[in-house]
Enzyme design. Structure first.
Site: not given
Ligand code: F6P
Length: 415
Positions: A216-217, A223, A265, A285, A351
């Site tokens: 991941r970044h 975050n 990022r 993402e 991501h």
């Molecule tokens: O929180 C970081 C992230 O990359 C968000 O941008 C994204 O929506 C999420 O994680 C994805 O993870 P999850 O599907 O568990 O919400």
């Protein structure tokens, strides 16, 4: 629904099982029900381990009869699985004579199941040699056998198979020949949408070992604030991770390429690695639609029914005006073929959601597990595919970052 029997063909140590596993993993990832019927496993289960090379001598009547019996048992299981709802059975054995293949065609024909032969041919002896040493000596056939003895026995087994081997040549058959680990692919009489996907995979697959790193970044400003989505810059800790990542690849492996998403990022995280960089939209993402830029707690408070819909089916839940995990799986399908084509090492900076899906494909995790796989920040996941799965190492390159749980908390009105 199309039902089909894929029949692997080829001498030992030609990478048939690697191919079979790759096809099975790919088909499952894109939503098909596929299963491998490996005759070697049937042989070990029915006749015991450690059969000496002489057992595989085509002039050994007892060995030949016993091998035919286990092969038939595996075939009967494959056909019965197809009859009871299975979609793609992959029959993994040498099937290296015309007579054996005619026998298979007869049985499949009686069950009205079409057959595609997938033959692996190696003219390049260095590929065979590396298959023998890298993979075969780790085969369950040689557990506990001294490497020299195993090597000698296995070479003898190959020589015995060579005596009887007949390449697929009948132009009326459906077949694909993968030559020299994918340097050349011959496709003959292949029809149908599902098989077109299999052919696309085979056209792109290079059956060579190369390492893929997923990361991941580094930690972003979003975050830190617990916000999802967006395109925020790296936090100071995220920048430290980017530097640590650059240092980790100080002596760059030959041919290394860095793939990043198109988001700032991710590009920033990869920027210290001295290798060519390619940006892919497919690596962006998951699109959180109307929830982009919110915290999980805010979503739960303002849209409780949406939050509970996501908690109850995170794989299929699609953010309004955004994407679901299944959408991400579809979106990365072409990227996966591109990755399969690569023969050199690749670092992928992307991501959480996208990497969960990519990781699931690479290690063969069921798609249903994607939304819940661990993909922490500041951790480099090193994957080296091998014949018996993927060797994995997780390397923590900078202080661990404690993140908020990524499953949405229960909606406030249900607490
Ligand atoms: O929180 C970081 C992230 O990359 C968000 O941008 C994204 O929506 C999420 O994680 C994805 O993870 P999850 O599907 O568990 O919400």
């Amino acid at each position: 629904m199309e039902r089909i029997l894929l029949v692997m063909v080829g001498l030992p140590a030609r990478g048939k099982s690697v191919l079979a596993r790759k096809i099975c993993r790919y088909l499952r990832f894109i939503g098909h029900d596929a299963r491998i019927f490996n005759v070697g496993s049937y042989r070990r289960a029915h006749l015991g381990d450690h059969k000496p090379a002489a057992f595989f001598d085509p002039n050994n009547p007892d060995g030949s009869e016993a091998r035919q019996r286990v092969a038939d048992t595996a075939l009967a299981d494959a056909l019965s699985w197809l009859r009871t709802g299975g979609e793609v059975a992959i029959y993994d054995a040498t099937n290296s004579t015309r007579a054996r293949r005619a026998h298979l065609l007869e049985h499949a024909g009686r069950a009205s199941v079409p057959v595609l032969f997938i033959e692996s041919i190696c003219h390049d002896t260095s590929i065979v040699e590396s298959n023998i040493t890298d993979t075969k000596l780790r085969s369950p056939d040689y557990v506990g056998v001294a490497p020299d003895a195993a090597l000698a026995d296995f070479r003898q087994r190959i020589a015995l198979y060579e005596q009887a081997y007949e390449q697929v040549a009948d132009p009326d058959l459906s077949f694909v020949q993968v030559i020299d680990a994918g340097r050349q692919v011959v496709v003959n009489r292949v029809e149908g949408q599902l098989l077109a996907r299999v052919v696309a995979l085979l056209l792109n697959s290079r059956l060579l070992r190369r390492t893929i790193w997923l990361t991941r970044h580094g930690e972003s400003v979003f975050n830190v604030r617990g916000l999802i989505g967006g395109d925020s810059p790296l936090s100071p800790r995220g920048q430290d991770y980017a530097s640590a990542l650059g240092r980790h690849f100080d002596s760059v492996p030959e041919g290394l390429v860095v793939w990043t998403s198109t988001l700032g990022r991710a590009i920033d995280t990869g920027r210290h690695i001295a290798a060519p960089h390619v940006e892919w939209r497919q690596l962006d993402e998951i699109d959180a639609g109307i929830c982009d830029g919110m915290t999980y707690a805010e979503i739960a408070a303002r849209m409780p029914s949406l939050a509970s819909a996501r908690s109850s089916d995170k794989l299929r839940f699609r953010y309004p005006q955004g994407e679901s995990y299944l959408d991400v799986v579809r979106r990365i399908e072409l990227l996966i073929l591109e990755l399969e084509r690569r023969t050199a090492p690749t670092v992928i900076v992307s991501h959480q959601a996208v990497l969960r899906c990519l990781y699931a494909y690479l290690v063969g995790e069921p798609v249903e597990h994607c939304p819940h796989l661990a993909m922490p920040l500041h951790t480099l996941v090193e994957l080296t595919p091998s014949a018996y799965g993927s060797d994995e190492r997780r390397i923590l390159l900078a202080p661990r970052v404690e993140e908020r749980p990524s499953v949405m908390p229960p909606p406030v009105d249900e607490v």
